[in-house]
Design a protein around this motif. Structure first.
Motif, PDB file in Angstrom:
ATOM      1  N   ARG A 110       0.789  -1.009   0.075  1.00 24.19           N
ATOM      2  CA  ARG A 110      -0.125  -0.020   0.160  1.00 24.19           C
ATOM      3  C   ARG A 110       0.824   1.337   0.144  1.00 24.19           C
ATOM      4  O   ARG A 110       0.555   2.196  -0.697  1.00 24.19           O
ATOM      5  N   PHE A 164       2.921   2.120  -3.319  1.00 27.37           N
ATOM      6  CA  PHE A 164       2.300   2.675  -4.662  1.00 27.37           C
ATOM      7  C   PHE A 164       1.937   3.937  -4.181  1.00 27.37           C
ATOM      8  O   PHE A 164       1.249   4.038  -3.320  1.00 27.37           O
ATOM      9  N   LEU A 165       1.810   4.654  -5.480  1.00 26.28           N
ATOM     10  CA  LEU A 165       1.247   5.891  -5.069  1.00 26.28           C
ATOM     11  C   LEU A 165      -0.367   5.800  -5.325  1.00 26.28           C
ATOM     12  O   LEU A 165      -0.849   6.046  -6.239  1.00 26.28           O
ATOM     13  N   GLY A 166      -0.895   5.333  -4.396  1.00 25.29           N
ATOM     14  CA  GLY A 166      -2.316   4.841  -4.541  1.00 25.29           C
ATOM     15  C   GLY A 166      -3.241   6.145  -4.113  1.00 25.29           C
ATOM     16  O   GLY A 166      -3.401   6.338  -2.972  1.00 25.29           O
ATOM     17  N   LEU A 167      -3.825   6.655  -5.028  1.00 23.37           N
ATOM     18  CA  LEU A 167      -5.003   7.744  -4.536  1.00 23.37           C
ATOM     19  C   LEU A 167      -5.810   7.047  -3.693  1.00 23.37           C
ATOM     20  O   LEU A 167      -6.650   7.515  -2.742  1.00 23.37           O
ATOM     21  N   LEU A 168      -6.192   5.698  -3.893  1.00 26.71           N
ATOM     22  CA  LEU A 168      -7.063   4.846  -3.087  1.00 26.71           C
ATOM     23  C   LEU A 168      -6.580   4.197  -1.926  1.00 26.71           C
ATOM     24  O   LEU A 168      -7.068   3.314  -1.551  1.00 26.71           O
ATOM     25  N   ALA A 169      -5.466   4.497  -1.475  1.00 25.79           N
ATOM     26  CA  ALA A 169      -4.913   4.067  -0.260  1.00 25.79           C
ATOM     27  C   ALA A 169      -5.841   3.926   0.729  1.00 25.79           C
ATOM     28  O   ALA A 169      -6.280   2.812   1.568  1.00 25.79           O
ATOM     29  N   ALA A 170      -6.503   4.919   0.982  1.00 25.00           N
ATOM     30  CA  ALA A 170      -7.718   5.071   1.909  1.00 25.00           C
ATOM     31  C   ALA A 170      -9.056   4.354   1.822  1.00 25.00           C
ATOM     32  O   ALA A 170      -9.316   3.578   2.697  1.00 25.00           O
ATOM     33  N   GLY A 171      -9.043   4.216   0.480  1.00 24.75           N
ATOM     34  CA  GLY A 171     -10.178   3.127   0.082  1.00 24.75           C
ATOM     35  C   GLY A 171     -10.088   1.844   0.407  1.00 24.75           C
ATOM     36  O   GLY A 171     -11.055   1.096   0.543  1.00 24.75           O
ATOM     37  N   GLY A 172      -8.645   1.518   0.555  1.00 23.80           N
ATOM     38  CA  GLY A 172      -8.597   0.111   0.813  1.00 23.80           C
ATOM     39  C   GLY A 172      -8.829  -0.393   2.133  1.00 23.80           C
ATOM     40  O   GLY A 172      -9.461  -1.426   2.397  1.00 23.80           O
ATOM     41  N   ALA A 173      -8.932   0.581   3.047  1.00 17.97           N
ATOM     42  CA  ALA A 173      -9.391   0.367   4.253  1.00 17.97           C
ATOM     43  C   ALA A 173     -10.834   0.211   4.355  1.00 17.97           C
ATOM     44  O   ALA A 173     -11.524  -0.614   4.738  1.00 17.97           O
ATOM     45  N   ALA A 174     -11.147   1.135   3.595  1.00 17.46           N
ATOM     46  CA  ALA A 174     -12.917   1.054   3.320  1.00 17.46           C
ATOM     47  C   ALA A 174     -13.332  -0.230   2.757  1.00 17.46           C
ATOM     48  O   ALA A 174     -14.352  -0.912   3.193  1.00 17.46           O
ATOM     49  N   ALA A 175     -12.490  -0.750   1.848  1.00 18.46           N
ATOM     50  CA  ALA A 175     -12.681  -2.153   1.105  1.00 18.46           C
ATOM     51  C   ALA A 175     -12.819  -3.156   1.842  1.00 18.46           C
ATOM     52  O   ALA A 175     -13.566  -3.898   2.072  1.00 18.46           O
ATOM     53  N   SER A 200      -6.778  -3.778  -3.562  1.00 16.46           N
ATOM     54  CA  SER A 200      -7.492  -2.705  -4.274  1.00 16.46           C
ATOM     55  C   SER A 200      -6.413  -2.044  -4.654  1.00 16.46           C
ATOM     56  O   SER A 200      -6.382  -1.362  -5.923  1.00 16.46           O
ATOM     57  N   THR A 201      -5.554  -1.537  -3.719  1.00 11.58           N
ATOM     58  CA  THR A 201      -4.526  -0.329  -3.856  1.00 11.58           C
ATOM     59  C   THR A 201      -3.286  -0.838  -4.978  1.00 11.58           C
ATOM     60  O   THR A 201      -2.837  -0.222  -5.576  1.00 11.58           O
ATOM     61  N   PRO A 251     -16.649  -2.539  -3.465  1.00 14.07           N
ATOM     62  CA  PRO A 251     -16.717  -2.521  -2.065  1.00 14.07           C
ATOM     63  C   PRO A 251     -16.826  -0.874  -1.598  1.00 14.07           C
ATOM     64  O   PRO A 251     -17.637  -0.701  -0.503  1.00 14.07           O
ATOM     65  N   LEU A 252     -16.156  -0.210  -2.061  1.00 15.40           N
ATOM     66  CA  LEU A 252     -16.294   1.325  -1.790  1.00 15.40           C
ATOM     67  C   LEU A 252     -17.957   1.709  -2.092  1.00 15.40           C
ATOM     68  O   LEU A 252     -18.276   2.576  -1.476  1.00 15.40           O
ATOM     69  N   LEU A 274       3.086   9.462  -0.301  1.00 15.86           N
ATOM     70  CA  LEU A 274       3.294   8.215   0.059  1.00 15.86           C
ATOM     71  C   LEU A 274       2.947   8.385   1.955  1.00 15.86           C
ATOM     72  O   LEU A 274       2.239   7.531   2.319  1.00 15.86           O
ATOM     73  N   THR A 297      -3.963   5.328   6.943  1.00 17.51           N
ATOM     74  CA  THR A 297      -4.576   4.162   6.962  1.00 17.51           C
ATOM     75  C   THR A 297      -3.641   3.406   8.198  1.00 17.51           C
ATOM     76  O   THR A 297      -3.769   2.140   8.392  1.00 17.51           O
ATOM     77  N   ALA A 310     -15.555   5.583   7.253  1.00 16.00           N
ATOM     78  CA  ALA A 310     -14.627   5.035   6.108  1.00 16.00           C
ATOM     79  C   ALA A 310     -14.873   5.938   4.862  1.00 16.00           C
ATOM     80  O   ALA A 310     -13.795   6.342   4.357  1.00 16.00           O
ATOM     81  N   VAL A 355     -11.743   8.097   2.833  1.00 14.55           N
ATOM     82  CA  VAL A 355     -11.685   8.177   1.396  1.00 14.55           C
ATOM     83  C   VAL A 355     -11.565   9.363   0.696  1.00 14.55           C
ATOM     84  O   VAL A 355     -10.623   9.782   0.070  1.00 14.55           O
ATOM     85  N   ALA A 394      -4.314  13.599  -1.708  1.00 15.00           N
ATOM     86  CA  ALA A 394      -3.418  13.091  -2.687  1.00 15.00           C
ATOM     87  C   ALA A 394      -3.569  14.156  -4.238  1.00 15.00           C
ATOM     88  O   ALA A 394      -2.319  14.499  -4.715  1.00 15.00           O
TER      89      ALA A 394
END
Lengths: 448, 310
Positions: free
Chosen positions: A8, A11-22, B2-3, B45-46, B232, B239, B280, B284, B291
């Protein structure tokens, strides 16, 4: 988990926070246990599934009971799966939510059981117990309270009774020339005495939060009687603001202010047994803890216990309090429920297991050998001949003689209210909320 | 999961744009599996979480639609601004500690000397340990009665590290930095090695000293690396969960309860999936905004003008 976490960050993840939600959604949705679902969902006849906790000595005893049952009933087998404590608490919830529950659900009764019962996920055993009075009557009647919801019994009480007791280090009491406290006043008077001798009066694993809760459970009972918390349990409005409750909370903070607890208690956790170590290494004189601790101190510091240095007693009465000094709190037992999603055949196997295997003489003996008191009536004679006879007689006496054996608050309340409770207890012990603020915060989750 | 999928898709996109139009077909096709994973484990999931935030669910019984009640409960709760504040505090302070330290270590490690390479390997060790293991180890070391301070009889180290609100926050930031500085040093090491040596040679001829060279060449040249590393750090710190959960459990009181921990406690300990989903969703959104902000700061297209003649 770690590899996920590292990637996590890699990677330059815009959705890093989304991962927690997922993750939240995935766990909540359908991450039911795939490996063990066969027993319940597969519906294969002649076998029932049973999930329970790992950890000595309970795990071995539970496994032996299942083995004995399977050996005696070659056609109706029970398939056992074991889980570590914290993992189990989350897993059983998701499994039941996903309709993948095992036939026999091991649990703590109380508020957690109520959520399952309200969702119609566990079998109502009231009529079964009425038809089988022998099964019911051989157990401690106090153990049925936490299995009963709105007058219906949803679980079979099992295993052992675990009251909370006040342990003390006899060597340290001799050293400062003190007597075990007979009243709350004595207890407060001991605090400066031990502090001036460079010994902490009480050990406490404050980071675990439920350890602090045990203190409040006793203070509430001794000062205001069992009805104070009963009113909260019954969902009566503003019941945390009861003057006796405020008085108990104030006494609690008085003890903290007087440096009653070891320095740095909020950094100490109970799961690492550091709080017990403080008692037997002579850094703290007393500790309020569950009866299960006797066995673990016996393992961690065998010589200390063998040398007769470990004292134990009931929580002392508070001068002028309304509570009965025989009242106690703790775990009145463990609870076995039957999933309502199981097949009729599986339910029959489970009931047969409850009747013939749970707390059989052989199982009771195994519990006694580990220093615990099974919730079966009339074991006093067996207790007297065991190696921990004096201790076991004490626990048996406290449990069977209690006018009221209250269940631990966090087990009795709903998970929602319990989490708020533990949170506010931590703040009360940090002195960051006053007794009044505590009551206001807690009043908001009454009945939730 | 997902990430890991998300950047793969983005990378595929840029490559397709960058290369000739004729080759974009097969490249786009290659992005499909990643896209599939991203949709299945990221987007779906989102959307589920977003939907759940308008429902009432205890994780066991039936899901009831509840309109905005979860949102109202979460937004009215004084715990939310507190958690947001703690989250930003951890984010900012750990950034402020990690960035200068990582740049200095990165610059140091960029040298080709043998002893620096050995040190680089040693510096890397914290990154190999799992967060849970690190948390348990630090917890044992910091124990006020049986920890390092008590064992060595050093009064200064015998503090109530995890029991005092400010100290506990400091410990969290220290441990986070200890864990992730090696990773960011690695990024900076790579960044420094990309700077053409001709620039330093020219500076030396002009009579610039080491310090002057660092501030006038190294630091400006590292601009993009700093942005990458900062993104990063900040998005990653949203998280943070495992380390804090094991180390302090959000305590003492709620002094270190970050947003991710708040979400877990609401969802899985208090059985309130609706409000947990609302948190959550907030997480997001905060992550996305952060970002995007950092990318805007980086100035996107200007990235190419960093080399010689800049």
């Amino acid at each position: 988990v770690e590899s996920m976490f590292t990637s996590r960050r890699n990677f330059l993840g815009l959705l890093a926070a989304g991962g927690a939600a997922a993750g939240l959604a995935a766990c909540g949705g359908n991450s039911g246990p795939k490996s063990s679902s066969g027993g319940a969902a597969g519906g294969s006849s002649g076998s029932a599934s049973y999930w329970y906790l790992t950890g000595a000595p309970g795990e071995g005893i539970r496994t032996d009971t299942v083995k004995r049952f399977n050996a005696a009933n070659p056609n109706t087998q029970i398939k056992a799966t074991t889980f570590q404590n914290d993992a189990y608490k989350t897993k059983i919830k998701t499994a039941i939510g996903a309709g993948q529950a095992p036939t026999i659900i091991w649990g703590w009764g109380g508020g957690g059981l109520k959520t399952f019962a309200d969702a119609g996920q566990v079998e109502d055993l009231t009529s079964w117990f009425a038809q089988n009075p022998a099964v019911k009557n051989r157990l401690f009647q106090s153990s049925f309270d936490a299995a009963t919801i709105n007058g219906k019994i949803y679980a079979m009480p099992a295993e052992t009774v675990q009251p909370i007791v006040l342990y003390y280090n006899k060597k340290l009491f001799d050293k400062v020339g003190a007597q075990p406290p007979q009243t709350w006043g004595d207890l407060m008077a001991l605090v400066p005495k031990f502090n001036s001798a460079g010994i902490a009066p009480f050990s406490l694993g404050g980071q675990s939060r439920w350890t602090n809760m045990m203190w409040l459970e006793f203070l509430f009972d001794r000062i205001g009687g069992g009805q104070v918390f009963q009113a909260v349990f019954n969902g009566e409005k503003n019941s945390w603001s009861n003057p006796d409750a405020i008085k108990a909370l104030t006494e609690m903070q008085n003890l903290i202010k007087a440096n009653g607890f070891i320095k740095g208690f909020s950094s100490i956790t109970a799961d690492s047994n550091a709080d017990q170590a403080l008692l037997y290494t002579g850094k703290a004189a007393m500790m309020l803890h569950g009866s299960w601790v006797y066995g673990s101190i016996g393992t961690l510091a065998a010589d200390f216990v063998k040398g007769g240095n470990l004292g134990y007693m009931s929580f002392p009465p508070v001068d002028g309090g309304k509570g009965d000094p025989t009242d106690t709190v703790g775990n009145p037992g463990q609870y076995l429920s039957i999933s309502s999603k199981a097949t009729a055949e599986q339910k029959d196997i489970a009931k047969k297991f409850f009747t013939t295997a749970v707390l059989s003489d052989a199982e009771s003996k195994e519990w006694i050998d580990t220093g615990s008191v099974p919730i079966v009536k009339g074991t006093d004679s067996v207790l007297a001949s065991s190696k921990d006879a004096e201790w076991l007689k004490f626990v048996y006496g406290v449990s069977s003689g209690a006018k009221q054996f209250a269940q631990s608050w966090d087990q009795a309340l709903s998970p929602t209210a319990a989490e708020t409770l533990l949170d506010n207890i931590a703040k009360l012990f940090q002195m960051s909320v006053s007794p009044q603020q505590f009551a206001t915060n807690m009043n908001q989750v009454i009945g939730k | 999961v997902s990430t890991t999928a998300a950047p793969a898709v983005m990378r595929g996109d840029t490559r397709a744009r960058g290369s000739s139009a004729g080759r974009s077909g097969p490249v786009a096709w290659m992005a499909l599996p990643a896209l599939g994973f991203f949709i299945a484990f990221g987007l779906v999931p989102l959307l589920g979480v977003f939907g759940l935030s308008f429902a009432q669910w205890d994780g066991i019984g039936a899901i009831h639609p509840a309109g905005f009640s979860s949102w109202r409960a979460v937004l009215k709760d004084p715990g939310l601004p507190h958690s947001l504040w703690v989250t930003f505090l951890v984010m900012f302070l750990s950034w402020a500690v990690q960035t200068p330290a990582s740049i200095l270590i990165g610059v140091f490690l960029a040298g080709r000397q043998r002893y620096r390479e050995i040190l680089a390997v040693l510096y890397f060790i914290p990154l190999l340990l799992s967060s849970a293991a690190i948390a348990i180890t630090y917890k044992a070391l910091l124990d006020p009665n049986f920890g390092l301070g008590a064992g060595l009889h050093i009064g200064l180290l015998t503090q109530d590290w995890l029991g005092k609100e400010k100290l506990a926050l400091g410990v969290v930031i220290f441990v986070v930095s200890w864990q992730f500085i090696p990773f960011h040093s690695l990024i900076y090491q790579g960044g420094v090695r990309q700077i053409p040596t001709s620039m330093y040679e020219a500076a030396e001829i002009d009579g610039a000293g080491r310090v002057r060279q660092f501030f006038s060449i190294t630091l400006p040249q590292l601009k993009n690396t700093i942005i990458t590393s900062s993104t990063l750090m900040t998005v990653g710190s949203l998280t943070f969960f495992d380390l804090i959960f094991v180390l302090t459990g959000g305590g003492p009181g709620d002094a270190t309860r970050v947003l991710a921990l708040d979400m877990y406690k609401l969802g899985f300990q208090a059985n309130l999936m609706g409000p947990a989903s609302a948190i959550a969703t907030i997480l997001v959104l905060v992550g996305l905004v952060l970002a995007l902000l950092l990318r805007r700061l980086g100035g996107g297209a200007a990235a190419g003008s960093q080399l010689e003649g800049a």
